[in-house]
Write a protein that holds these residues in place. Structure first.
Motif, PDB file in Angstrom:
ATOM      1  N   GLN A  55       0.848  -1.073  -0.116  1.00 38.53           N
ATOM      2  CA  GLN A  55      -0.048  -0.135  -0.018  1.00 38.53           C
ATOM      3  C   GLN A  55       1.037   1.290  -0.073  1.00 38.53           C
ATOM      4  O   GLN A  55       1.915   1.316   0.721  1.00 38.53           O
ATOM      5  N   VAL A  56       0.358   2.322  -0.911  1.00 41.13           N
ATOM      6  CA  VAL A  56       1.230   3.387  -1.154  1.00 41.13           C
ATOM      7  C   VAL A  56       0.541   4.578  -0.489  1.00 41.13           C
ATOM      8  O   VAL A  56      -0.531   4.739  -0.834  1.00 41.13           O
ATOM      9  N   THR A  57       1.039   5.432   0.217  1.00 43.15           N
ATOM     10  CA  THR A  57       0.501   6.716   0.962  1.00 43.15           C
ATOM     11  C   THR A  57       1.373   7.890   0.441  1.00 43.15           C
ATOM     12  O   THR A  57       2.396   7.988   0.865  1.00 43.15           O
ATOM     13  N   TYR A  58       0.837   8.880  -0.271  1.00 44.50           N
ATOM     14  CA  TYR A  58       1.396  10.127  -0.652  1.00 44.50           C
ATOM     15  C   TYR A  58       0.906  11.107   0.328  1.00 44.50           C
ATOM     16  O   TYR A  58      -0.342  11.531   0.725  1.00 44.50           O
ATOM     17  N   LYS A  59       1.696  11.701   0.906  1.00 41.00           N
ATOM     18  CA  LYS A  59       1.391  12.880   1.900  1.00 41.00           C
ATOM     19  C   LYS A  59       1.830  14.399   1.505  1.00 41.00           C
ATOM     20  O   LYS A  59       2.949  14.495   0.922  1.00 41.00           O
ATOM     21  N   VAL A  60       0.892  15.056   1.199  1.00 37.62           N
ATOM     22  CA  VAL A  60       1.010  16.441   0.697  1.00 37.62           C
ATOM     23  C   VAL A  60       0.795  17.603   1.819  1.00 37.62           C
ATOM     24  O   VAL A  60      -0.109  17.557   2.404  1.00 37.62           O
ATOM     25  N   LYS A  61       1.976  18.337   1.876  1.00 39.84           N
ATOM     26  CA  LYS A  61       1.650  19.531   2.813  1.00 39.84           C
ATOM     27  C   LYS A  61       1.639  20.806   1.836  1.00 39.84           C
ATOM     28  O   LYS A  61       2.678  21.186   1.131  1.00 39.84           O
ATOM     29  N   LYS A  62       0.698  21.609   1.839  1.00 38.80           N
ATOM     30  CA  LYS A  62       0.594  22.661   0.882  1.00 38.80           C
ATOM     31  C   LYS A  62       1.407  23.846   1.241  1.00 38.80           C
ATOM     32  O   LYS A  62       1.977  24.572   0.269  1.00 38.80           O
ATOM     33  N   HIS A  63       1.010  24.092   2.499  1.00 36.61           N
ATOM     34  CA  HIS A  63       1.707  25.409   2.951  1.00 36.61           C
ATOM     35  C   HIS A  63       0.909  26.750   2.330  1.00 36.61           C
ATOM     36  O   HIS A  63       0.038  26.477   1.688  1.00 36.61           O
ATOM     37  N   LYS A  64       1.425  27.630   2.717  1.00 37.49           N
ATOM     38  CA  LYS A  64       0.635  29.091   2.264  1.00 37.49           C
ATOM     39  C   LYS A  64       0.639  29.147   0.745  1.00 37.49           C
ATOM     40  O   LYS A  64       1.753  29.051   0.100  1.00 37.49           O
ATOM     41  N   PRO A  65      -0.497  29.735   0.189  1.00 34.83           N
ATOM     42  CA  PRO A  65      -0.541  29.965  -1.329  1.00 34.83           C
ATOM     43  C   PRO A  65       0.007  31.067  -1.698  1.00 34.83           C
ATOM     44  O   PRO A  65      -0.150  32.198  -0.844  1.00 34.83           O
ATOM     45  N   TYR A  66       0.313  31.235  -2.895  1.00 37.22           N
ATOM     46  CA  TYR A  66       0.726  32.587  -3.492  1.00 37.22           C
ATOM     47  C   TYR A  66      -0.322  33.242  -4.194  1.00 37.22           C
ATOM     48  O   TYR A  66      -1.324  32.720  -4.820  1.00 37.22           O
ATOM     49  N   ILE A  67      -0.436  34.679  -3.944  1.00 36.34           N
ATOM     50  CA  ILE A  67      -1.767  35.191  -4.462  1.00 36.34           C
ATOM     51  C   ILE A  67      -1.210  36.332  -5.575  1.00 36.34           C
ATOM     52  O   ILE A  67      -0.133  36.932  -5.579  1.00 36.34           O
ATOM     53  N   LEU A  68      -1.988  36.529  -6.502  1.00 32.94           N
ATOM     54  CA  LEU A  68      -1.707  37.522  -7.814  1.00 32.94           C
ATOM     55  C   LEU A  68      -1.721  38.718  -7.040  1.00 32.94           C
ATOM     56  O   LEU A  68      -2.711  39.299  -6.401  1.00 32.94           O
ATOM     57  N   ASP A  69      -0.738  39.473  -7.569  1.00 29.22           N
ATOM     58  CA  ASP A  69      -0.674  41.235  -7.331  1.00 29.22           C
ATOM     59  C   ASP A  69      -0.760  42.150  -8.492  1.00 29.22           C
ATOM     60  O   ASP A  69      -1.638  41.902  -8.939  1.00 29.22           O
ATOM     61  N   SER A  70       0.403  42.452  -8.744  1.00 28.09           N
ATOM     62  CA  SER A  70       0.487  43.521  -9.790  1.00 28.09           C
ATOM     63  C   SER A  70       0.374  42.479 -11.141  1.00 28.09           C
ATOM     64  O   SER A  70       1.162  41.479 -11.469  1.00 28.09           O
ATOM     65  N   ILE A  71      -0.112  43.353 -12.251  1.00 29.71           N
ATOM     66  CA  ILE A  71      -0.240  42.678 -13.728  1.00 29.71           C
ATOM     67  C   ILE A  71       0.100  43.964 -14.464  1.00 29.71           C
ATOM     68  O   ILE A  71      -0.604  44.656 -14.718  1.00 29.71           O
ATOM     69  N   THR A  72       1.449  43.522 -15.117  1.00 24.87           N
ATOM     70  CA  THR A  72       1.771  44.778 -15.916  1.00 24.87           C
ATOM     71  C   THR A  72       2.138  44.496 -17.324  1.00 24.87           C
ATOM     72  O   THR A  72       2.773  43.387 -17.691  1.00 24.87           O
ATOM     73  N   PRO A  73       1.493  45.168 -18.490  1.00 21.76           N
ATOM     74  CA  PRO A  73       1.568  44.767 -19.692  1.00 21.76           C
ATOM     75  C   PRO A  73       2.847  45.397 -20.387  1.00 21.76           C
ATOM     76  O   PRO A  73       3.315  46.537 -19.970  1.00 21.76           O
ATOM     77  N   TYR A  74       3.543  44.644 -21.369  1.00 24.42           N
ATOM     78  CA  TYR A  74       4.596  45.029 -22.156  1.00 24.42           C
ATOM     79  C   TYR A  74       4.162  44.607 -23.716  1.00 24.42           C
ATOM     80  O   TYR A  74       4.440  43.412 -23.907  1.00 24.42           O
ATOM     81  N   ILE A  75       3.752  45.675 -24.397  1.00 23.57           N
ATOM     82  CA  ILE A  75       3.376  45.341 -25.869  1.00 23.57           C
ATOM     83  C   ILE A  75       4.227  46.049 -26.723  1.00 23.57           C
ATOM     84  O   ILE A  75       4.236  47.259 -26.638  1.00 23.57           O
ATOM     85  N   SER A  76       4.778  45.483 -27.572  1.00 26.10           N
ATOM     86  CA  SER A  76       5.757  46.037 -28.569  1.00 26.10           C
ATOM     87  C   SER A  76       5.059  46.770 -29.770  1.00 26.10           C
ATOM     88  O   SER A  76       5.425  47.682 -30.034  1.00 26.10           O
ATOM     89  N   SER A  77       3.871  46.101 -30.260  1.00 24.69           N
ATOM     90  CA  SER A  77       3.158  47.018 -31.541  1.00 24.69           C
ATOM     91  C   SER A  77       2.267  47.719 -30.905  1.00 24.69           C
ATOM     92  O   SER A  77       1.389  47.398 -29.944  1.00 24.69           O
TER      93      SER A  77
END
Length: 864
Positions: free
Chosen positions: A185-207
């Motif tokens: 029998q195989v048991t996989y244990k996951v510890k997620k810890h604190k998630p990352y949250i989206l903050d700034s979103i910056t566009p760089y558009i050449s055309s």
């Protein structure tokens, strides 16, 4: 223990109990088979994989599917019995050595068997044993042996999965529990810890041209500040931006020009995102240059109407310009220009749009006039324009079909039918399709008693004409309500049939005028503006010949009250077609009071109910209705097992005829109903809702659910629903524990051949799973019933009076076996009456829950 002794022990049990005990014994014996029979001493068979997420067991099938080394099929399903593994274990790993040791090495054995079977048969016997052994291996499933490398791979995949969902610092460990029985029998244990949250979103558009549109296409962005990071949202956002720009005129744009760069270093679990949209890359023979993306417009739209291999070298002889479309033909143009241009969504002067291109291709395909229509663009770099070339190869104008059949059924010994059809494409040069079909059938009934009568005493003849127009045929302009990208079409059909059989015999005439359109890929709308159906019963005197149970009940009542002594009014064959007339005379005598039965007697009510049902089923029907159908089907393809289908239908019948009759001041018949051509037309409202949901559980395991409710309420010119519009229950696609028309209404224990009512409720749940090879299994439960509501039926047991009536919902359960032929599924289901509302309250559960009272269903494809 000898057989006689065993029989003496088993005998005291009833048959049903004996079968149940036998099944349990078989399951126990099979379950006790050695699952590690083919597992070596230094190996371990994986029996259980478990994923613990912060200490809680993960049941999400999508996450469990990440495991690289799954257990054998059925190890944790189907009563915990790994059927495929046991089949594999039946195979001998060294079949050639065994055959040699047991047979081939002994010349005397070979000689004896060769003399008995012949050399050729002996060789075939040996080969068949090898083939059967190979079949066991192919059909079965080899034991899944624990592999450390695959366990490490699973841990890595889990780490990547949780990382993609925003838990960048997740930890994955695993434990392997091996025992002395070669099981693991195989048991996989996951510890997620604190998630990352989206903050700034910056566009760089050449055309510059794309940059100027950023504020517009960023409004509906899937990347929102404050939400948890999800890698899938980035991929979907990439596709969304690409789709927007491709439809905004950027002909050369592709999603490869979009990329995201994320910064998570020392950000306190924040994600800073840069959206980078690069310039166009142009690759030459030995150099690569970049240029800003530009918006392209349509300069010309050319339609080549007869492009095919045979006339590829012929010159264009017919040229037409219609509303800025150029039409070219190498022969005489067969289509009216408007019929073709209406199917094209690419217009001169418009900005390039990939959506317009795909809509054009779809609409041209929907016309079913052309083989593989093709839309190409030629770039004009000097003025950033495109020339759209549409190449069409017309199909043959005429198509013939022939379909002969030989069949048998429960009412005929043998039958022959022949249908033929003619399809004419582009009949009026507007891409219309005219289909003319006919059917002729003859058969010999099983109840044919007169040897002097014709052998073939069943026949049916009919014809149908259908015209399909690829637009809404209407005096009004409907483009703003239903634009042409919804592929609107109009269908008009008229059909007539005449049947002569062992039943009532009938003639029918029907006509339909309907509109169809598709607001999206998943939604279908159908409006039947007019649906006229006229049914004339020809042999009503044979009613009791068809409904023999009703005749028997009348005969029994007549005997009980000594209406006619001895044989009552048993039919006399010498009377021919009038042999059931005494039953009608008896009904009349009962209802006018010429017998000892009074209106309060149960037998009187039974006779009255039989008479009302006979009148309804033998009356001619005229139905003039309007209906609307809505369907949303989210199934992507025939292999999709995770989808839903929702349908609803609303039908109104008789309102127009009722209004005309009222305005015209027509007189009513003796029953208080208006008549048209001597027939009282039907008036009712009918509504139906149907929902189907499939859930893919992985490894060819599917949970399917269906719910349905329908009601038809008569009013105005009707106090009942025509038989053809009523509901029935039971059958291979309904409640499989009852045969078709045999369930309900309500808790009534009717013996009618065809039970129907005007309200229906149905629920089905089915678990489907793979067995071996192309064989699949299923366990199911079906619940539902039919009732009468707001019509002329007054029997309490058959009517829906309150929520208390829902206690009469029947429940059937069972199991099934299916064989998948790829293009269709052959289905065999066994249904057991689990809760039977026709029984008394104390005996409804598991009353006839055994194989002798089960219903066996054979069907094609799944029940829903």
């Amino acid at each position: 223990m000898n057989l006689q002794h065993l029989t003496s022990i088993v005998y005291p049990f009833n048959t049903s109990m004996y079968r149940n005990v036998l099944v349990l014994v078989c399951v126990f014996m099979l379950s006790s088979c050695n699952v590690v029979k083919r597992v070596k001493s230094d190996e371990h068979l994986i029996t259980i994989n478990t994923i613990l997420e912060d200490g809680d067991k993960v049941t999400d099938e999508r996450i469990n599917n990440i495991i690289a080394q799954r257990t054998n099929s059925g190890m944790r399903r189907f009563l915990g019995f790994p059927l495929k593994l046991h089949i594999y274990n039946l195979a001998r790993p060294n079949i050639d050595s065994i055959l040699y040791a047991n047979v081939l090495s002994d010349s005397s054995k070979v000689n004896r068997r060769t003399a008995l079977l012949s050399k050729k048969q002996f060789d075939k016997l040996m080969e068949s044993r090898r083939n059967f052994n190979s079949w066991l291996k192919r059909t079965g499933e080899a034991p899944v042996i624990y592999d450390e490398d695959k366990t490490i791979k699973t841990a890595s995949n889990l780490r990547k999965y949780y990382y993609s969902k925003g838990w960048f610092n997740n930890e994955i460990t695993y434990e392997v529990d091996k025992d002395s029985n070669k099981l693991a029998q195989v048991t996989y244990k996951v510890k997620k810890h604190k998630p990352y949250i989206l903050d700034s979103i910056t566009p760089y558009i050449s055309s510059p041209a794309i940059d100027s549109l950023y504020d517009k296409f960023s409004k509906n962005s899937l990347l929102k500040k404050g939400e948890q990071y999800d890698e899938q949202n980035y991929e979907t956002e990439r596709e969304r931006i690409n789709s927007y720009l491709r439809n905004a005129g950027f002909y050369h744009f592709g999603q490869d020009y979009i990329r995201f760069e994320m910064d998570t270093i020392n950000t306190n679990h924040k994600v800073h995102t840069d959206i980078i949209i690069a310039n166009r890359t142009i690759r030459g023979d030995d150099s690569t240059t970049t240029r800003p993306f530009k918006i392209y417009k349509i300069k010309e739209v050319n339609i080549f109407t007869d492009d095919n291999f045979n006339n590829r070298n012929k010159p264009i002889t017919d040229t037409t310009t219609y509303k800025d479309f150029n039409l070219y033909s190498k022969e005489k143009l067969r289509f009216r220009p408007k019929a073709l241009t209406d199917a094209v969504f690419i217009n001169k002067g418009d900005t390039f749009s990939a959506l317009a291109q795909s809509r054009t291709s779809r609409y041209l395909n929907d016309l079913q006039m052309f083989r593989y229509p093709n839309v190409d663009f030629i770039e004009n770099e000097e003025d950033t324009t495109l020339t759209a070339n549409i190449y069409l190869e017309p199909k043959k104008q005429y198509g013939l079909s022939f379909d002969p059949e030989i069949n048998t059924s429960n009412i005929q010994t043998i039958g022959f039918s022949f249908s033929a059809g003619l399809k004419i494409r582009n009949i009026f040069r507007g891409a219309e399709t005219l289909e003319i079909s006919g059917i002729a059938a003859i058969g010999a009934s099983k109840t044919r008693n007169d040897p002097e009568s014709a052998f073939f005493d069943i026949n049916e003849f009919g014809g149908n004409i259908r015209l399909t127009i690829p637009r809404l045929f209407s005096p009004f302009n409907t483009d703003k309500i239903i634009p042409k990208y919804m592929s609107p079409s109009t269908a008009m059909s008229i059909s007539a049939t005449s049947q002569q059989n062992i039943g009532l015999d009938k003639q029918s005439l029907s006509g339909i005028f309907s509109y169809n359109w598709f607001p999206s890929k998943t939604v279908t709308n159908t409006l039947e503006l007019f649906n006229v159906n006229f049914v004339k019963n020809l042999n009503t005197s044979n009613y009791f010949g068809v409904y023999q149970n009703s005749f028997s009940r009348l005969n029994s009542i007549a005997r009980d009250i000594n209406y006619i002594p001895n044989d009552a009014f048993l039919q006399d064959d010498e009377l021919g077609s009038n042999r059931y007339q005494p039953a009608d005379v008896f009904i009349d005598d009962v209802l006018v009071g010429n017998t000892s039965l009074s209106a309060s007697d149960d037998d009187y009510l039974t006779v009255n109910n039989i008479d009302e049902r006979k009148e309804r089923l033998t009356e001619n029907n005229l139905i003039f209705s309007t209906s609307f159908d809505y369907k949303i089907d989210k199934r992507n393809n025939i292999f999709d097992n995770d989808f839903s289908v929702f349908k609803w239908r609303l039908e109104l019948a008789g309102n127009l005829l009722s209004s005309i009759s009222n305005i015209a001041g027509l007189t009513k018949n003796d029953d208080g109903n208006y008549e048209v051509f001597g027939v009282a037309f039907s008036q009712y409202v009918k509504a139906e809702i149907d929902y189907v949901k499939y859930v893919d559980l992985g490894r060819k395991n599917v949970f399917a659910l269906r719910s349905y409710v329908g009601v038809a309420i008569p009013y105005g010119n009707s106090n009942s629903i025509p038989f053809a519009e009523s509901f029935f229950a039971g059958g291979p696609n309904d409640n499989r524990a009852w045969t078709a028309y045999n369930l309900g209404p309500g808790s009534s224990k009717t013996t009618n051949e065809f039970n129907e009512a005007n309200f229906k409720l149905h629920l089905s749940a089915e678990q489907r799973f793979s067995l071996f090879g192309a064989f699949q299994g299923a366990i199911f439960a079906d619940a539902g019933n039919i009732w009468n509501v707001l019509d002329n039926v007054e029997e309490d047991a058959a009517t829906l009076t309150s929520f208390d009536s829902l206690r009469d919902i029947a429940l059937g359960s069972g199991f099934g076996l299916r064989y998948d032929f790829d293009f269709f599924v052959l289905r065999f289901d066994v249904g057991f009456k689990t809760y039977d509302p026709s029984q008394v309250q104390s005996k409804r559960w598991f009353r006839d829950y055994n194989f002798s009272n089960a219903v066996y269903n054979i069907g094609i494809n799944y029940p829903f």
